[in-house]
Structure formats: C-alpha cells, structure tokens
Design a protein around this motif. Structure first.
Motif, mmCIF file in Angstrom:
data_model
loop_
_atom_site.group_PDB
_atom_site.id
_atom_site.type_symbol
_atom_site.label_atom_id
_atom_site.label_comp_id
_atom_site.label_asym_id
_atom_site.label_seq_id
_atom_site.Cartn_x
_atom_site.Cartn_y
_atom_site.Cartn_z
ATOM 1 N N LEU A 103 0.826 -1.213 0.000
ATOM 2 C CA LEU A 103 0.000 0.000 0.000
ATOM 3 C C LEU A 103 0.862 1.267 0.000
ATOM 4 O O LEU A 103 1.852 1.354 0.731
ATOM 5 N N PRO A 104 0.464 2.272 -0.794
ATOM 6 C CA PRO A 104 1.183 3.542 -0.831
ATOM 7 C C PRO A 104 0.758 4.416 0.357
ATOM 8 O O PRO A 104 0.061 5.425 0.210
ATOM 9 N N ALA A 105 1.182 4.021 1.544
ATOM 10 C CA ALA A 105 0.773 4.700 2.776
ATOM 11 C C ALA A 105 1.795 4.415 3.860
ATOM 12 O O ALA A 105 2.463 3.375 3.846
ATOM 13 N N GLY A 106 1.888 5.322 4.809
ATOM 14 C CA GLY A 106 2.837 5.172 5.899
ATOM 15 C C GLY A 106 2.315 4.258 6.990
ATOM 16 O O GLY A 106 1.112 3.968 7.074
ATOM 17 N N ASN A 107 3.212 3.811 7.841
ATOM 18 C CA ASN A 107 2.823 3.005 8.995
ATOM 19 C C ASN A 107 1.885 3.808 9.890
ATOM 20 O O ASN A 107 2.171 4.952 10.237
ATOM 21 N N GLY A 108 0.750 3.211 10.241
ATOM 22 C CA GLY A 108 -0.179 3.864 11.146
ATOM 23 C C GLY A 108 -0.813 5.132 10.598
ATOM 24 O O GLY A 108 -1.264 5.986 11.367
ATOM 25 N N PHE A 131 -3.592 -8.588 4.389
ATOM 26 C CA PHE A 131 -4.058 -8.237 5.734
ATOM 27 C C PHE A 131 -2.917 -7.677 6.583
ATOM 28 O O PHE A 131 -3.127 -6.779 7.402
ATOM 29 N N GLU A 132 -1.724 -8.194 6.374
ATOM 30 C CA GLU A 132 -0.571 -7.646 7.098
ATOM 31 C C GLU A 132 -0.292 -6.206 6.661
ATOM 32 O O GLU A 132 0.084 -5.356 7.479
ATOM 33 N N GLU A 133 -0.490 -5.905 5.386
ATOM 34 C CA GLU A 133 -0.335 -4.534 4.903
ATOM 35 C C GLU A 133 -1.403 -3.619 5.505
ATOM 36 O O GLU A 133 -1.120 -2.480 5.897
#
Length: 213
Positions: A103-108, A131-133
């Motif tokens: 996913l093109p998104a940061g952690n949290g 699901f882990e992503e």
C-alpha cells in the motif's frame, strides 16, 4: 511473490470498465442500507481526525460517501482508470494508485479502513500479506471493514458490460478469512451475512469488522 500477470489482468480489466463502472455505481450505497449502517459504525469508532482508507476503492463512491459524513478519506486502487474516474467525480477524496500487497501509505497512517469486494481479486496465497499490509497502515486499535462473496467458486469474466476483460471473482469462506485476519494481528469483532439486494448479483455476502491489536 505476487503473480504479476494476474495483477496486470485485473488492472487492465478495471481500466477497461472504469468509466461505465463509475457511471453505473456512483450511487449504489443508496440502495444498500446494511452497508451504510456498517460504514456509519466504522465512522463512529474511527479516531477523530484520522483518515479512513478505502482499499480497492474503484471510482471512490464509498470514500465519497464517508467524506460526505465528515471523514477525511483516501482511496487506493490498482487501476489508474478507476483513480482517474474518481478524481473527476469526487474532489473531496484523495486518490492514490497502489496495490493491496504494498500500500502507498505510511505506517499507522489511517484510523480505519474499508475494503468492499476487493480481496475477491487476490490469489489465495496473497490474502495474508494483504491483511498484514492493512495492519501496517492502521493505527493501534484501528478498524478494518471487509466484504466479500461467500463460497468456494471462482467466477471468471471475459466480457463485462460489452467490454473485453480477463478477471476472476473468488468467493471466500468467512471462517477462513477470519482466521487469516487473526494470524495477521487483528481481532475479529463482528461477522455478518446477508443475501443479495434485488439489484445485486445473486450471491450471499459476508462482512467482517476486525480491530488491529
């Protein structure tokens, strides 16, 4: 590793039908009261001010519905055609082209996430990674709302609304998906099944609400 040929066929298929899909389904939630109720439940439990991700957003009509209720929404989809169709229609939604497996998104980054009829296009071996992503991009205690068709069959389309496509729709068993979610670090808080509405394809549908632990 992900099957890139499979990903490419899904992407091309949705690029091909993007405009028609967006035109036909832009207001589909108006005829889905249970879906609206579950999305409202998600909204009420999302950390105030936190963005909500719409994973596999298509042209973004679900993200737009959430935005109309005051949420900050980010729609993510594999199909550039779907992203373009969404940007033209829903200026209140931020769109990003991207893959459920990276996913093109940061952690949290997100307070919660929704994925309606998105995981049905993944190969079975990629579900855990997806699901882990989702777990990675959610804040602690963030919620993930999933929906999918129930069963074990695979429906293949090579024609969709008069367009040539090459896409599989994989039906899934709720208990199996719940187990994969738990293995990825979620706690499943709600499971619901319903039959199709009159205007929908005749399948049984499952909804799971899972919390990042």
């Amino acid at each position: 590793m992900a099957d890139h040929a499979h990903h490419d066929s899904v992407r091309r298929s949705y690029d091909t039908v993007a405009e028609e899909y967006a035109s036909r389904l832009h207001d589909e939630l108006a005829g889905k009261p249970l879906d609206r109720a579950l999305l409202t439940c998600l909204l009420e439990q999302t950390e105030p001010g936190a963005a909500i991700a719409d994973l596999g957003c298509g042209p973004g009509h679900v993200a737009a519905w959430l935005a109309e209720k005051g949420a900050r929404t980010v729609g993510i989809d594999l199909s550039a055609g779907m992203i373009e169709a969404g940007r033209r229609r829903f200026g209140q939604v931020e769109f990003r082209e991207g893959d459920l497996l990276g996913l093109p998104a940061g952690n949290g980054e997100f307070g919660s996430a929704v994925a309606f009829y998105t995981i049905i296009h993944l190969n079975p071996g990629d579900l855990r990674r997806a699901f882990e992503e989702a777990w990675r991009v959610l804040r602690p205690a963030g919620l993930l709302l999933l929906s999918f068709h129930i069963g074990e069959e695979i429906r293949h389309l090579d024609e969709w609304w008069g367009h040539d496509v090459d896409v599989d729709f994989r039906f899934l068993e709720p208990a199996h998906i719940a187990g994969l979610l738990e293995a990825a670090g979620f706690t499943v808080e709600m499971r619901m099944e319903r039959t199709h509405y009159a205007h929908e394809v005749e399948t049984r549908r499952a909804y799971l609400l899972a919390r990042r632990t």
